[in-house]
Design a protein around this motif. Sequence first.
Motif, PDB file in Angstrom:
ATOM      1  N   PRO A 154      -8.648  13.008  -2.817  1.00  0.00           N
ATOM      2  CA  PRO A 154      -8.403  13.885  -3.965  1.00  0.00           C
ATOM      3  C   PRO A 154      -6.908  14.070  -4.214  1.00  0.00           C
ATOM      4  N   GLY A 155      -6.569  14.584  -5.380  1.00  0.00           N
ATOM      5  CA  GLY A 155      -5.199  14.980  -5.660  1.00  0.00           C
ATOM      6  C   GLY A 155      -4.237  13.824  -5.825  1.00  0.00           C
TER       7      GLY A 155
ATOM      8  N   GLY B 235      -4.906  10.537  -4.005  1.00  0.00           N
ATOM      9  CA  GLY B 235      -5.869   9.684  -4.682  1.00  0.00           C
ATOM     10  C   GLY B 235      -5.254   8.924  -5.844  1.00  0.00           C
ATOM     11  N   LEU B 236      -4.353   9.567  -6.565  1.00  0.00           N
ATOM     12  CA  LEU B 236      -3.652   8.862  -7.640  1.00  0.00           C
ATOM     13  C   LEU B 236      -2.833   7.704  -7.080  1.00  0.00           C
ATOM     14  N   ALA B 237      -2.197   7.945  -5.931  1.00  0.00           N
ATOM     15  CA  ALA B 237      -1.426   6.871  -5.288  1.00  0.00           C
ATOM     16  C   ALA B 237      -2.340   5.739  -4.858  1.00  0.00           C
ATOM     17  N   GLU B 238      -3.504   6.085  -4.290  1.00  0.00           N
ATOM     18  CA  GLU B 238      -4.433   5.057  -3.821  1.00  0.00           C
ATOM     19  C   GLU B 238      -5.008   4.239  -4.970  1.00  0.00           C
TER      20      GLU B 238
ATOM     21  N   GLY C  30      -7.536  16.243   8.143  1.00  0.00           N
ATOM     22  CA  GLY C  30      -6.463  16.914   7.430  1.00  0.00           C
ATOM     23  C   GLY C  30      -5.900  16.068   6.301  1.00  0.00           C
ATOM     24  N   GLU C  31      -5.283  16.744   5.344  1.00  0.00           N
ATOM     25  CA  GLU C  31      -4.805  16.070   4.141  1.00  0.00           C
ATOM     26  C   GLU C  31      -3.673  15.094   4.427  1.00  0.00           C
ATOM     27  N   ASP C  32      -2.851  15.384   5.441  1.00  0.00           N
ATOM     28  CA  ASP C  32      -1.653  14.582   5.678  1.00  0.00           C
ATOM     29  C   ASP C  32      -1.871  13.460   6.678  1.00  0.00           C
ATOM     30  N   ASN C  33      -3.121  13.198   7.063  1.00  0.00           N
ATOM     31  CA  ASN C  33      -3.371  12.231   8.133  1.00  0.00           C
ATOM     32  C   ASN C  33      -4.023  10.958   7.604  1.00  0.00           C
TER      33      ASN C  33
END
Length: 361
Positions: free
Chosen positions: A19-20, A23-26, A253-256
């Motif tokens: 998400p977020g 996700g845009l980067a991916e 976690g979001e940063d992992n």
Amino acid sequence: MNAPALSGGFELPADRPAPGLLGLAERGLLPDAVIRAGIRRLCATRLKEERDRGVEATAYAFQQGIAQLRASPLAIHTDAANRQHYELPAEFFQRCLGPRLKYSACWYARGDETLAQAESAMLELYGERAELADGQDILELGCGWGSLTLWMAERYPHARITAVSNSRTQRAWIEERCRERGFGHVNVITCDVNRLELAPSAYDRCVSIEMFEHMRNYEVLLARIASWLRPGGALFVHIFCHRTAMYPFETEGEDNWMGRHFFTGGLMPAADTLLWFQDALRLERRWLVDGRHYQRTAEHWLANQDHHRDEIEPLMQATYGPAARLWTQRWRMFWMACAELFGHAGGREWMVAHYRMRRPA
């Protein structure tokens, strides 16, 4: 929805974008410059968290980490490591890595070397620092696509080389190259290092390039290696690390993102981590390699993937199915993450360490 299983019969991780912004980067909807800025921010945040803990708390956390390693299994999530790196088609790595398929940091003495030159330069450095010589019995743990194995076979025609990989794909690749080049003095073993059994006192040298990051219990690992070495034999290790901090690649976690998709079960050791495990092998020499060498290596890998995008597309389709575009971008982000991590602060935070450890004669 999971992507189709690879040839080994296992499934890839979740194949939906995060998400977020991540996700845009991916999905490839953010410019590389924005992605890189985000990676640099995460690196700076981790360093700030380390500094903000204070000297005493940092030292205590490090000692707790060493104790946890001693109590851990030898390695964890080895199947995930295969899935994430080592069972992808060789054709993908042929188009991203250099001609020797060296899937680890290379050496840029001047800074303007080609990837092929930097690969060869680091292999030469291994031979020097490991004190390799013709006629030796040499064991390589975690041989990857055979960059060092095949280099040693070329350089030392009278050596007896045993290479260990956890990947059937890599074993087949190396054996085919050996047949093409007439190398009859190389034996490749496919085995999880947790279950690896070798003859005692059979080797003069053991070399391991970027495999220790996938290990946990260094006490047990080094004791096993010592038992395979002859008295006076030596182990040479190339490992990426942080200057002072040690931490696992978490999956939650979001940063992992890195822990979830590329280094499940992996560890970022500190440059001093192996110094705490000298019961069976004694440290003889340690070298620290500026992180900018790895930065340049990863930038070359990214440039190669972009240059060969048309050839890589069908490989990704065959491997990842409907998630091919997502995973193509994730691999690009992986190269960028490596480049930004190791280039951070001029290569003075995250780097590579070389160790030569010896079994007492």
